[in-house]
Design an enzyme around this catalytic site. Structure first.
Site, PDB file in Angstrom:
ATOM      1  N   LEU A 173      30.608  43.752   2.901  1.00 51.79           N
ATOM      2  CA  LEU A 173      30.219  44.316   2.341  1.00 51.79           C
ATOM      3  C   LEU A 173      28.136  44.109   1.595  1.00 51.79           C
ATOM      4  CD1 LEU A 173      29.656  46.634  -0.298  1.00 51.79           C
ATOM      5  CD2 LEU A 173      30.189  44.754  -2.054  1.00 51.79           C
ATOM      6  N   GLU A 174      27.682  45.221   2.449  1.00 49.87           N
ATOM      7  CA  GLU A 174      26.402  45.139   2.935  1.00 49.87           C
ATOM      8  C   GLU A 174      25.963  45.914   1.634  1.00 49.87           C
ATOM      9  OE1 GLU A 174      22.730  45.451   5.735  1.00 49.87           O
ATOM     10  OE2 GLU A 174      24.170  46.850   6.199  1.00 49.87           O
ATOM     11  N   ILE A 175      25.173  44.729   0.610  1.00 47.35           N
ATOM     12  CA  ILE A 175      24.197  45.294  -1.128  1.00 47.35           C
ATOM     13  C   ILE A 175      22.518  45.780  -0.322  1.00 47.35           C
ATOM     14  CG2 ILE A 175      23.624  44.484  -3.046  1.00 47.35           C
ATOM     15  CD1 ILE A 175      25.897  43.334  -3.854  1.00 47.35           C
TER      16      ILE A 175
END
Length: 713
Positions: free
Chosen positions: A456-458
């Site tokens: 997951l790339e915030i």
């Protein structure tokens, strides 16, 4: 270290001694060289105690034993670890040969050395808990089972099943373990110790007689030298095909098993000792262990100021469905909104289909599966969305639509709700500045397919509040993701480094290099899938958005030529695997069937020219490395660790290297610079090395020292 910090010993009137495993220092049962010494002393005393009639090993913690302490693998030369490993072999051999029954009662995780301890016991009983799982995952760390697992496992479950377990590191669940002969009984978690006591009493009277049905084919392949030769030949062939020689632990495991079955266990144990330390010192093991460390640290992220419990999910398409699935499976309630009831129904059906498989294989009870499904609350309106702590949108990649959704959320959500976009290409900053509360707008870039892709790339903007970042990070970890945080820019971090890599591969097709040759060269280098397989898998509709992002980014970089063939293909109805029309042909079942020659009509080249594999690899790979360097230089990522995490878990960058920054350290930064210079001279200014590389070399720095990360220049 004191014995009572790790073990509690109880003995009943029948002479059955229960050893309760409880690491009070770490809170998890892991084995270190120091603990081996304590176990040695304890078992020696018990072997000499004639009043003990049977032994039971069981845990007081939530896991039986999580394996060995990975920090103990950090050695500098051969010979440092061998004495501990050899003594471990001797302890387990003494346990295995003891005349009294020894029972392993397993609840929770039983991994690595934990399973090897259980294999040395005479009987194994597992709880039926959904969190009970057994595995020998050492291959994922670039090493092999070093506690006798390569010798005991094949003799217990057969050659084929043991190789499958050790070469994949896969988890085996209780009933599956019972069926294959890995455990002898599966019982209710609350009755585990009682079942072990009853088994001990039986074994004190007579040994266990195992009766397992073995198919005729398996009797031949596992039980005869002729059959085993076939298995070993196929295993070696498949291993090389899948690893391309980049994972030395794989052939080493096969060698240990083969040696033990052909020359006896003594030779097999010696082969384990021989290979283990050599593997510990390989760059592949160092890289894979660094990734393990990253995942471990990821789970221990600082507790957020606000914990997010309820998700509002807008869009029940492929991405929205996937985000819903990983949420409800991790005890998060989801209000799922779509414009049509069919989308919500399809999501529920897809999730239930996966749960039904788990019910079938007894890795999940029907009651627990129904509890998961009850957490999905389908909606055609925004009813109850005021209960959501965070609302994620996964609608079409159009800025106007995204802004309309933001308006809707601000109207129907609660006053403190976090607004998250799952965009992979649009500006999160533009969305934030459109909103009334830009500090609560954030990007949450999941990768497709969501349930399978680990990252997951915030994406934060200059306006994002820290408590929002912390809350979303914690939320992602609870969804089972490895999480990174990147600053907003075209493509963010992961897609930004992917775009030049894919673009260079497309430019090579334009030059006349065959699609299959480029694809094969990059897979040979170690990528899980080649660039054109990746484009087809992701979908050319999605890839078209990414190319558009690259096109915009390249406007400020005149020396960066952009190939737009994917846009043309998409406009002509090429979507990749999803409509069986892409760079490859597909049969009715969706299996690839050779390169689609029609694709060359979108390129200047026809696939007739040749280029050496190394040249193909260098061109594509060094474009990605350079972009990663620029991202670090521009503060898109905050550290080499973030860059390595995103690259490996987001796009499968050569996992055995540990990521692009560790890989450049391994190559030597001066060598990396020289390669950039050669490529620049041959192919143009797009290969000009990022300034940060020259600064690192000038200051005699590397991205990582042996023990810790080097501070960014």
């Amino acid at each position: 270290m004191k014995r009572e910090d790790f073990f509690t010993i109880e003995k009943n009137e029948d002479g059955i001694c229960t050893i309760w495993l409880e690491n009070k220092i770490d809170g998890i049962n892991i084995v270190s060289p120091k603990l081996i010494s304590l176990m040695d002393e304890m078992f020696q005393e018990m072997f000499e105690d004639t009043s003990i009639k049977a032994l039971i090993l069981i845990s007081k913690l939530k896991d039986f034993m999580a394996g060995a302490d990975i920090k103990s693998f950090e050695i500098e030369r051969e010979g440092e670890f061998r004495p501990f490993q050899k003594r471990g072999h001797e302890i387990l051999a003494a346990l295995e040969s003891d005349r009294r029954p020894v029972i392993a009662a397993i609840d929770g995780t039983c991994f690595g050395l934990g399973l090897e301890v259980a294999l040395a016991c005479h009987v194994r009983i597992a709880s039926n808990s959904s969190h009970t799982k057994l595995a020998l995952p050492e291959v994922k760390l670039g090493i092999l089972p070093g506690g006798g697992g390569t010798q005991r496992l094949p003799r217990l479950v057969g050659l084929q099943k043991s190789l499958d377990m050790m070469l994949t590191g896969k988890n085996i669940y209780p009933y599956q373990a019972k069926k294959m002969g890995l455990v002898d009984e599966v019982v209710d978690k609350n009755k585990l110790h009682h079942a072990a006591l009853m088994m001990a009493k039986k074994l004190m009277q007579k040994p266990l007689q195992r009766k397992r049905k073995i198919a005729f084919k398996d009797k031949i392949l596992d039980g005869t030298s002729f059959g085993r030769n076939i298995v070993f030949k196929q295993a070696k062939k498949m291993a090389f095909k899948q690893t391309q020689g980049n994972y030395p632990a794989v052939p080493a495991i096969i060698d240990c098993v083969e040696t033990g079955l052909k020359k006896g266990t003594k030779a097999g144990y010696e082969k384990e000792l021989e290979h283990f330390e050599k593997l510990m010192l390989t760059p592949a093991s160092a890289g894979l262990r660094s990734l393990f460390h990253i995942m471990t640290v990821n789970k221990k992220y600082t507790k957020p100021e606000k914990k997010l419990h309820t998700l509002g999910m807008i869009g029940a398409g492929f991405m929205g469905s996937g985000i819903t699935e990983i949420s409800v499976k991790n005890k998060i309630d989801v209000y799922l909104k779509d414009i049509a009831p069919q989308g919500i129904e399809n999501t529920k059906k897809a999730i239930w289909k996966g749960l039904k498989k788990k019910i079938k294989y007894k890795t999940l009870s029907k009651v627990d599966a129904e509890k998961i499904m009850s957490k999905i609350h389908g909606r055609l309106t925004y009813d109850d969305f005021e209960n959501a702590d965070i609302i994620i949108e996964a609608v079409l990649e159009k800025m106007e639509l995204k802004k309309k959704i933001i308006d809707d959320i601000q109207k129907h959500g609660n006053k403190n709700v976090i607004i998250a976009t799952n965009t992979s290409a649009l500006s999160v900053t533009e969305m934030a500045e459109y909103s009334k509360h830009p500090e609560r707008v954030i990007g949450m870039h999941y990768f497709s397919p969501v349930p399978k892709m680990p990252l997951l790339e915030i994406v934060k903007t200059p306006h994002t509040a820290q408590w929002v970042i912390d809350a979303c990070y914690d939320f992602g970890v609870r969804q089972g993701k490895t999480v990174i945080v990147a600053n907003d820019c075209p493509g963010f971090y992961v897609n930004r480094i992917l775009i030049p890599y894919l673009n260079e591969c497309l430019l090579m097709v334009d030059e006349g290099i065959a699609i299959e040759n480029i694809n094969a060269a990059m897979e040979q280098k170690g990528f899980p899938v080649g660039p054109f397989k990746l484009l087809d898998e992701v979908g050319l509709d999605v890839a078209a958005h990414v190319v558009e992002t690259g096109k915009k980014a390249a406007e400020t970089r005149p020396d960066f030529p952009v190939n737009l063939s994917v846009l043309d293909m998409y406009e002509k109805g090429y979507y990749g695997k999803k409509n069986k029309k892409g760079f490859f042909n597909y049969n009715e079942k969706g299996k690839r069937n050779g390169v689609n020659k029609e694709v060359y009509s979108f390129f200047k080249g026809d696939g007739s020219k040749q280029l050496k594999s190394k040249d193909i690899q260098d061109r594509a790979l060094f474009m990605m490395l350079n972009e990663a360097l620029m991202c670090l230089e521009e503060n898109i990522i905050d550290s080499p660790t973030t860059g390595d995490t995103g690259a490996v878990f987001g796009i499968g960058f050569l996992p055995f290297t540990g990521g692009p920054f560790r890989y450049m350290d391994f190559l030597g930064l001066e060598n990396v610079k020289n390669t950039f210079s050669e490529l620049e001279n041959k192919y143009g200014a797009r290969f000009k090395a990022a300034n940060i590389l020259n600064e690192m070399i000038k200051n005699n720095k590397t991205f990582y020292t042996q023990k810790k990360e080097v501070v960014k220049v």
